[in-house]
Motif scaffolding. Structure first.
Motif, PDB file in Angstrom:
ATOM      1  N   LYS A  67       0.832  -1.209   0.000  1.00  0.00           N
ATOM      2  CA  LYS A  67       0.000   0.000   0.000  1.00  0.00           C
ATOM      3  C   LYS A  67       0.867   1.259   0.000  1.00  0.00           C
ATOM      4  O   LYS A  67       0.666   2.188  -0.795  1.00  0.00           O
ATOM      5  CB  LYS A  67      -0.902  -0.006   1.231  1.00  0.00           C
ATOM      6  N   HIS A  68       1.862   1.298   0.888  1.00  0.00           N
ATOM      7  CA  HIS A  68       2.712   2.488   0.991  1.00  0.00           C
ATOM      8  C   HIS A  68       3.701   2.590  -0.169  1.00  0.00           C
ATOM      9  O   HIS A  68       4.177   3.683  -0.489  1.00  0.00           O
ATOM     10  CB  HIS A  68       3.440   2.494   2.334  1.00  0.00           C
ATOM     11  N   GLU A  71       1.962   4.678  -2.708  1.00  0.00           N
ATOM     12  CA  GLU A  71       1.970   6.095  -2.331  1.00  0.00           C
ATOM     13  C   GLU A  71       3.344   6.712  -2.575  1.00  0.00           C
ATOM     14  O   GLU A  71       3.458   7.844  -3.052  1.00  0.00           O
ATOM     15  CB  GLU A  71       1.580   6.234  -0.857  1.00  0.00           C
ATOM     16  N   SER A  74       3.962   7.445  -6.206  1.00  0.00           N
ATOM     17  CA  SER A  74       3.293   8.674  -6.636  1.00  0.00           C
ATOM     18  C   SER A  74       4.165   9.895  -6.349  1.00  0.00           C
ATOM     19  O   SER A  74       4.311  10.785  -7.189  1.00  0.00           O
ATOM     20  CB  SER A  74       1.946   8.806  -5.919  1.00  0.00           C
ATOM     21  N   ASP A  75       4.773   9.925  -5.144  1.00  0.00           N
ATOM     22  CA  ASP A  75       5.654  11.045  -4.783  1.00  0.00           C
ATOM     23  C   ASP A  75       6.920  11.043  -5.639  1.00  0.00           C
ATOM     24  O   ASP A  75       7.455  12.102  -5.974  1.00  0.00           O
ATOM     25  CB  ASP A  75       6.026  10.963  -3.301  1.00  0.00           C
ATOM     26  N   SER A 180       7.816  10.038   2.305  1.00  0.00           N
ATOM     27  CA  SER A 180       7.248   8.741   1.917  1.00  0.00           C
ATOM     28  C   SER A 180       8.333   7.679   1.702  1.00  0.00           C
ATOM     29  O   SER A 180       8.161   6.516   2.076  1.00  0.00           O
ATOM     30  CB  SER A 180       6.394   8.874   0.652  1.00  0.00           C
TER      31      SER A 180
END
Length: 217
Positions: A67-68, A71, A74-75, A180
């Motif tokens: 999940k992370h 994310e 994306s960053d 992140s």
């Protein structure tokens, strides 16, 4: 209560015996062999339960990491949208705002594994292909000590992407990557330690299983 105490007692006794000691006990006498086999069986059962519980937790951690990872990806992609002019302006600071200086120092620590407190020696000033370096950063190669240091500072600070944007848009995007990515590194290293714990228990279980066969009359 007794059923819980016996395997725990067996574990405490067996944890202080080497493999050679265990083999000696298995061969000493039939009386000792019977009692020792009972303790081994209880310990083997306890190891099984522990491994099963850890494997369930391991599955949850894999899902959490996945999940992370999305994310963080994306960053990482957002780095491509940093304009060269913004980055040039950021590099031009002779005395950058404290927030900007801290973020670039932490980026340098995470990527190089070395502490850096001099603005002129940070990656921003010494690495001309900084964004490529960040985009291609391999979390599996991150220094665990550096990751802990970065996460500790970030948790203690009140920095957010919004507050950093007041000083520099480019730096706010770099901050998003730092936050992140360092968190993903933290999860990865913790998962690695967790996986090693399971492997150690499996090896121990295998050895206990071998001793059970040895003690079989």
């Amino acid at each position: 209560m007794e059923t819980l105490r016996v395997p725990i007692l067996a574990e405490r006794i067996l944890s202080h015996l080497s493999t050679q000691d265990m083999q000696s006990v298995c061969l000493v006498s039939k009386a000792w062999n019977s009692k020792f086999r009972e303790a081994l069986s209880l310990y083997y059962s306890l190891m099984n339960k522990r491994i099963q519980a850890l494997e369930k937790e391991q599955l949850k951690r894999k899902e959490f990491f996945a999940k992370h990872q999305k994310e963080s990806e994306s960053d990482r992609m957002q780095l491509k949208f940093i304009e060269k002019l913004s980055l040039t302006e950021l590099r031009a600071f002779s005395k950058p705002p404290q927030a900007v200086k801290l973020i670039i120092e932490l980026v340098t620590v995470l990527v190089t594994g070395k502490k850096c407190t001099e603005w002129s020696k940070t990656l921003l000033r010494t690495e001309h292909r900084l964004l490529d370096k960040l985009s291609n950063f391999d979390i599996t190669q991150a220094n665990p000590k550096a990751v802990r240091e970065v996460r500790k500072v970030l948790k203690q600070s009140d920095l957010t992407e919004q507050t950093v944007r007041r000083f520099s848009l480019a730096c706010s995007q770099i901050f998003a990557w730092l936050d992140s990515t360092s968190y993903l590194c933290e999860i990865f290293h913790y998962a690695n330690q967790f996986n090693q714990k399971i492997e150690d228990l499996r090896a121990k279980k295998s050895e206990i299983g071998r001793l059970l066969k040895l003690s079989n009359p």
